[in-house]
Design a protein around this motif. Structure first.
Motif, short mmCIF file in Angstrom:
data_model
loop_
_atom_site.label_atom_id
_atom_site.label_comp_id
_atom_site.label_asym_id
_atom_site.label_seq_id
_atom_site.Cartn_x
_atom_site.Cartn_y
_atom_site.Cartn_z
N SER A 27 0.84 -1.20 0.00
CA SER A 27 0.00 0.00 0.00
C SER A 27 0.88 1.25 0.00
O SER A 27 0.52 2.27 -0.57
N SER A 28 2.01 1.17 0.62
CA SER A 28 3.08 2.17 0.55
C SER A 28 4.30 1.53 1.19
O SER A 28 4.18 0.69 2.09
N ARG A 29 5.46 1.88 0.71
CA ARG A 29 6.72 1.34 1.25
C ARG A 29 7.79 2.39 1.07
O ARG A 29 8.17 2.70 -0.06
N SER A 30 8.29 2.91 2.19
CA SER A 30 9.25 4.02 2.14
C SER A 30 10.59 3.63 2.75
O SER A 30 11.29 4.48 3.29
N TYR A 34 -3.79 -5.28 -1.06
CA TYR A 34 -2.50 -4.67 -0.72
C TYR A 34 -1.83 -5.37 0.47
O TYR A 34 -2.49 -5.94 1.34
N GLY A 67 2.86 6.36 7.52
CA GLY A 67 1.63 7.02 7.12
C GLY A 67 1.52 8.42 7.71
O GLY A 67 2.52 9.09 7.98
N GLU A 86 4.46 10.25 4.08
CA GLU A 86 3.90 9.08 3.41
C GLU A 86 2.39 9.22 3.34
O GLU A 86 1.72 9.35 4.37
N HIS A 87 1.84 9.22 2.15
CA HIS A 87 0.40 9.28 1.96
C HIS A 87 -0.08 7.90 1.56
O HIS A 87 0.29 7.39 0.50
N ASP A 88 -0.88 7.29 2.42
CA ASP A 88 -1.37 5.93 2.16
C ASP A 88 -2.88 5.90 2.36
O ASP A 88 -3.36 5.76 3.49
#
Length: 744
Positions: free
Chosen positions: A399-402, A598, A631, A694-696
């Motif tokens: 879904s997001s990975r930073s 996700y 997030g 982080e925008h999730d």
């Protein structure tokens, strides 16, 4: 009035109550006519109670009763399991038979008019045993290894075995290979506040003022134990003085307090001693792990094997995600994981901050560091080379990975470029200086939760949810969510938690409180706005009488027509005209369709600098920097506090914390704060937490991920890797002790 409240570093709304002493913890809820109970624990590690001489104790001053398996009421112990309970096995049925399963197990409870009298009576109670030899060491004769039964179910959230490709062949053929074993000692939570319960019956109804991270589950558990309706049990816990997972479960002392209160027909307070907390409220299990990495000469992983073993009790199978992160942290076509449990004659382990991931990622990240030295590649570059495109354990996109952004941010802040990569190459005077790094990850969990919002005639909003606050700032962050959603200043929002008669929420653990409860509060705020708008539309005195709902919207706490910038009507206007508070309940849960598409995790990168005295072997963490992709950050001040607190826990895990058991009877030999070492102020250097933007939108309506666990997860391996860089000696067992590095 501002609506830009989320993201602000507000001070804790409950701070004054805590520093002035007006905040009430479980043991503070003294009741009129209250008696005191003290648990008598078994002094053997396995066997039976053959006799109890209670007559002398019953004749002692102030003693009211002595409850044992011989006279305790038979309890229903109806089936009940929450998500935090082991899926396989049965909880301890306290004082229901003569069996002793582990050292310290309650075999009696002494009730007296004062704590001193109860303590004195408990010390004098003579209990006789038929002892057997317990097995308390996970490696050695008699230890029984089992496949976790829950881990072989098709829908298991923790799998006993996983694989993709052929890892064993891949690592055997790899040009470069690391094959190493890692161990982590048993740890106990040791929060400041000991476990405590005050129990009082009013007819058939029971009230428990009890330290709990999960009040609705404690309500359900005690109702099941006593065979009474859950509505007849009320659990109250407005403040928790630290927990780290130890009060997620409802332990036997809660049952004993309720049992004692009913038997003596008066309120009873029961507070565990520090020593008893080493036996009766769980612990992080000892683990033994093996990591095998195979790679190409240029650092591409070709195979990964992660085998792990954790301890459990014989009456329950405690599982944790020991090997789960290995499948998703790095790109690798061939992987095999194996997770087993060793049944011992001890109490059941419990979730402890960063359960599973903290232990499993320690082994993985130390192995990755070993591989970086074997290859002569910078540890960050090695991780960059193996950054996955998707979660290879599931095939789903993140879904997001930073993670790489976290490494870039933290490395610059830490000054990683100034590191000389050669071991033993950096010094400060005669001290050896080491720098180490490690990745961190923790799932972005979410669970169904509910909340209630009530608009009052004075213009304030009351928000209620059966959540808990063990220190991260739940009171404050939930106030911010409600204030921003309603368009009110935080001073006009009163958030209440810690009662089982409030709308139900999941446990205050697993880093899902803000995601779950915060989303429910947002939903309840929107629901109460809709109800207030309906009241206005139906009220002939309102400027919005007979309007359509679609023509109206809320802005900065006022109801307005679309395209109309006039003052509108406030909550107070509508409530005053209604003549009563306006209330709404709502629930929130993750969209299962989105959740199925996700892989949802928070990620982080941790850097640590240690100074090692080569003459005496002491290790000091001089500074650490962690960067986290978690997030949306609701409150940067609270988030930084959460993360630095996790870093402190990681220092303890890496260098200090270890519970030692006497092999003869399973007695914790260092069950006190003189010899169970935890970090204190003088042990802590400069700690800094940074947050990668982080925008999730997929994880939950607020876009938040948890922070409670992830900040601990990467700290221990970063320290261990720094110790190697400083000394040239690889220590693979935690805690790292003076004697481990003296030979370096």
């Amino acid at each position: 009035m501002t609506t830009n409240i989320i993201g602000k570093p507000l001070a804790r709304v409950d701070g004054r109550a805590k520093v002035t002493g007006s905040a009430q913890y479980a043991a503070d809820f003294n009741q009129p006519g209250q008696a005191h109970a003290v648990i008598v624990g078994a002094t053997i590690g396995l066997g039976r109670v053959s006799g109890i001489d209670a007559e002398e104790v019953l004749g002692m001053p102030g003693v009211i009763a002595v409850l044992t398996h011989l006279n305790a009421p038979r309890l229903a112990y109806l089936p009940h399991k929450a998500v935090i309970d082991p899926a396989v096995g049965e909880r301890l049925h306290v004082l229901q038979d003569d069996l002793v399963h582990f050292q310290g197990q309650p075999v009696a409870v002494v009730i007296a008019d004062t704590l001193d009298h109860a303590d004195h009576g408990a010390a004098r109670l003579n209990v006789r045993y038929i002892a057997e030899e317990p097995i308390v060491e996970p490696v050695g004769p008699g230890a029984t290894t089992v496949i976790p039964a829950a881990g072989i179910q098709p829908d298991a959230w923790i799998r006993a075995d996983t694989s993709r490709g052929d890892a064993d062949v891949a690592v055997a053929r790899a040009p470069v290979r690391i094959d190493a074993a890692y161990g982590i000692a048993r740890e106990n939570h040791n929060p400041m506040e000991p476990h405590a319960t005050v129990a009082a019956w009013d007819g058939d109804r029971l009230t428990l003022w009890s330290k709990s991270q999960y009040v609705v589950n404690e309500q359900a558990e005690i109702a099941a134990v006593f065979g009474i309706p859950a509505d007849d049990v009320q659990v109250i816990c407005p403040f928790i003085g630290g927990a780290f997972g130890t009060s997620l479960r409802t332990w036997p002392h809660v049952t004993l307090a309720a049992m004692a209160s009913r038997e003596v027909a008066r309120p009873v307070k029961l507070v565990l001693t520090r020593k008893q907390m080493f036996s009766l409220t769980g612990h992080r299990p000892r683990t033994h792990q093996r990591i095998v990495l195979g790679s190409t000469a240029d650092g591409r992983l070709t195979g990964l094997v992660h085998e792990g073993m954790g301890e459990t009790s014989r009456h329950e199978e405690f599982m944790e995600a020991l090997t789960a992160a290995s499948g998703l942290m790095y790109a690798c076509p061939n992987l095999r994981t194996r997770y087993r449990l060793v049944q011992l004659d001890t109490g059941t382990p419990n979730h402890m901050r960063g359960p599973g991931e903290a232990s499993g990622i320690f082994a993985l990240e130390c192995a990755m560091d070993e591989l970086s030295y074997e290859l002569g590649i910078d540890p960050i570059e090695l991780r960059r080379l193996n950054e996955p495109v998707v979660d290879e354990s599931s095939g789903k996109p993140f879904s997001s990975r930073s993670l790489m952004e976290c490494y870039a941010t933290a490395a610059e802040r830490f000054g990683w470029s100034r590191r000389n990569p050669a071991p033993r190459s950096m010094r400060d005077g005669r001290l050896l200086i080491g720098m180490g790094t490690a990745s961190a990850s923790y799932p972005a969990y979410h669970a169904p939760a509910s909340a209630r919002v009530r608009l009052q005639a004075d213009g304030t909003a009351e928000v209620e949810a059966a959540a808990s606050d063990m220190g991260p700032g739940t009171y404050t962050s939930m106030t911010q969510v409600a204030a921003e959603t309603l368009g009110l200043p935080p001073s006009q929002v009163r958030f209440r938690l810690g009662r089982s008669d409030y709308p139900p929420t999941p446990s205050h653990g697993g880093s899902w409180t803000m995601a779950s409860v915060g989303s429910a509060i947002r939903a309840a705020c929107i629901a109460v706005q809709q109800e207030a708008a309906r009241r206005a539309i139906a009220d002939r005195r309102s400027a919005f009488f007979d309007a359509t709902p679609d023509a109206l919207h809320w802005h900065e706490g006022r109801l307005r027509r679309h395209g109309d910038s006039s003052y509108g009507e406030s909550y107070q206007d509508i409530v005053v005209r209604a003549g009563e508070a306006i209330e709404a309940d709502a629930s929130a849960q993750r969209d299962p369709e989105v959740a199925g598409r996700y892989s949802m995790h928070a990620f982080g990168a941790v850097f640590a600098e240690v100074a090692v005295d080569p003459d005496v072997g002491t290790i000091r963490v001089r500074r650490a920097v962690g960067a986290y992709g978690a997030g949306r950050i609701i409150n940067p001040r609270l988030a930084a506090s959460q993360c630095t607190g996790g870093m402190v826990g990681g220092i303890g895990m890496a260098l200090m914390e270890r519970t030692l058991l006497d092999k003869r009877d399973g007695r914790p030999v260092n069950a006190h704060m003189a010899e169970y070492l935890v970090p204190v102020n003088l042990d802590i250097g400069a700690l800094e937490a940074l947050f990668v933007e982080e925008h999730d939108p997929h994880v939950n309506p607020l876009g938040v991920k948890g922070l409670g666990e992830i900040a601990l997860v990467g700290m221990a391996p970063a320290i261990a890797n720094a110790v190697f860089h400083a000394t040239g000696k690889r220590v693979r067992d935690l805690p790292i002790r003076i004697e481990d590095v003296l030979a370096a």
